[in-house]
Design an enzyme around this catalytic site. Structure first.
Site, PDB file in Angstrom:
ATOM      1  N   ASN A 110       0.113  -5.137   5.122  1.00 12.76           N
ATOM      2  CA  ASN A 110       1.470  -4.600   5.278  1.00 12.76           C
ATOM      3  C   ASN A 110       1.536  -3.247   4.594  1.00 12.76           C
ATOM      4  OD1 ASN A 110       4.349  -4.665   5.773  1.00 12.76           O
ATOM      5  ND2 ASN A 110       4.642  -5.142   3.612  1.00 12.76           N
ATOM      6  N   HIS A 112       4.236  -0.898   2.616  1.00 11.72           N
ATOM      7  CA  HIS A 112       5.531  -1.083   1.954  1.00 11.72           C
ATOM      8  C   HIS A 112       5.911   0.207   1.230  1.00 11.72           C
ATOM      9  CE1 HIS A 112       8.794  -3.184  -0.051  1.00 11.72           C
ATOM     10  NE2 HIS A 112       8.431  -2.558  -1.154  1.00 11.72           N
ATOM     11  N   SER A 139       2.676   1.614  -0.655  1.00  8.13           N
ATOM     12  CA  SER A 139       1.520   0.747  -0.911  1.00  8.13           C
ATOM     13  C   SER A 139       1.061   0.107   0.394  1.00  8.13           C
ATOM     14  CB  SER A 139       1.897  -0.388  -1.883  1.00  8.13           C
ATOM     15  OG  SER A 139       2.456   0.097  -3.082  1.00  8.13           O
ATOM     16  N   ASP A 148       5.837  -9.234  -0.357  1.00  3.26           N
ATOM     17  CA  ASP A 148       5.433  -7.941  -0.931  1.00  3.26           C
ATOM     18  C   ASP A 148       4.648  -8.120  -2.229  1.00  3.26           C
ATOM     19  OD1 ASP A 148       6.716  -6.614   1.172  1.00  3.26           O
ATOM     20  OD2 ASP A 148       8.611  -6.463   0.063  1.00  3.26           O
TER      21      ASP A 148
HETATM   22  C1  GRF Z   1       8.222   2.101   6.544  1.00  4.16           C
HETATM   23  O1  GRF Z   1       8.788   2.797   5.474  1.00  4.16           O
HETATM   24  C2  GRF Z   1       7.434   0.928   6.055  1.00  4.16           C
HETATM   25  O2  GRF Z   1       6.852   1.145   4.819  1.00  4.16           O
HETATM   26  C3  GRF Z   1       8.471  -0.140   5.931  1.00  4.16           C
HETATM   27  O3  GRF Z   1       9.349   0.075   7.003  1.00  4.16           O
HETATM   28  C4  GRF Z   1       9.275   1.442   7.412  1.00  4.16           C
HETATM   29  C5  GRF Z   1       8.901   1.414   8.848  1.00  4.16           C
HETATM   30  O4  GRF Z   1       8.860   2.670   9.416  1.00  4.16           O
HETATM   31  N1  GRF Z   1       7.866  -1.441   5.880  1.00  4.16           N
HETATM   32  P1  GRF Z   1       8.294   2.860  10.877  1.00  4.16           P
HETATM   33  O5  GRF Z   1       8.934   1.793  11.754  1.00  4.16           O
HETATM   34  O6  GRF Z   1       6.800   2.734  10.836  1.00  4.16           O
HETATM   35  O7  GRF Z   1       8.731   4.233  11.272  1.00  4.16           O
END
Ligand code: GRF
Length: 220
Positions: A110, A112, A139, A148
């Site tokens: 993932n 994050h 991360s 997370d």
């Molecule tokens: C990103 O900031 C990611 O870290 C989080 O959700 C957001 C998704 O952005 N989990 P995108 O859909 O890839 O533009």
């Protein structure tokens, strides 16, 4: 000779991380193949981006299923049919049931938007500012049943500016998050990163701390 590293992507929204991945593969910066993009939101922009790149898309509505576990069972059965080497949650906003996670330990990551373990969950940028954090970032971590909370592979750090608001900080983090994801996937696809006994290893050696993305966006 094995084929390219096979990635399945889970995304719920905008899909900018997915787009970064599509672009990195198209430019040759990442030697991999996206075998499918899956979403719990049929209207997700991520699906449109995948479709435009001729990647198979799969929208599966959670409402059709009686439980989270039943949804995940169906979702991951569909994913497994594509035999991915890795599943990447890139803006996937649904909790994944522990059973589905456990079955894919070490093959599910993932991205994050915080320096984990700080600011798990949602609204990370606003919370970082409210807490007076001087550094923030993103991360990439292995997914475990602990939300997370799985082992962190790599991070990018950036300073929080005095005049930052949540939007400006989110934009700056996102611009580093994309290269972070690509560089981390490069290491995983090259077989250099693995999850062994619950710890991240690089080239067979446990990482004492997560990798830090250098300014040139390339891990040594
Ligand atoms: C990103 O900031 C990611 O870290 C989080 O959700 C957001 C998704 O952005 N989990 P995108 O859909 O890839 O533009």
């Amino acid at each position: 000779m094995p084929g390219p590293f096979r990635i399945a992507v889970l995304a719920s929204g905008r899909g900018s991380n997915l787009q970064a991945l599509i672009d990195a593969i198209a430019s040759g910066a990442l030697d991999a193949q996206i075998v499918g993009v899956f979403s719990d939101k049929p209207e997700a922009l991520a699906l449109q981006r995948a479709h435009a790149a001729a990647i198979p898309i799969h929208a599966i509505k959670p409402r059709r299923f009686e439980s989270r576990a039943a949804f995940d069972e169906h979702l991951f059965t569909c994913i497994d049919e594509l035999t991915p080497d890795l599943v990447v949650c890139a803006g996937y906003m649904r909790l994944i049931s522990p059973r589905a996670v456990e079955a894919r330990r070490g093959r599910l990551i993932n991205v994050h938007p915080s320096l984990l373990p700080a600011f798990k969950g949602l609204r990370t940028h606003a919370r970082a500012i409210a807490a007076g954090a001087s550094v923030h970032g993103a991360s990439v971590h292995y997914v475990t049943p602990d939300l997370d909370g799985g082992p962190v592979i790599a991070q990018c750090e950036l300073p929080v500016h005095a005049d930052d608001d949540a939007d400006s900080l989110a934009r700056r983090v996102l611009s580093r998050e994309h290269p972070l994801l690509i560089a981390t996937l490069g290491l995983i696809a090259a077989g250099r990163i693995a999850l062994v006994d619950g710890a991240v290893q690089l080239d067979g050696v446990p990482l004492p701390i997560p990798l830090q993305l250098p300014a040139n966006n390339v891990f040594a």
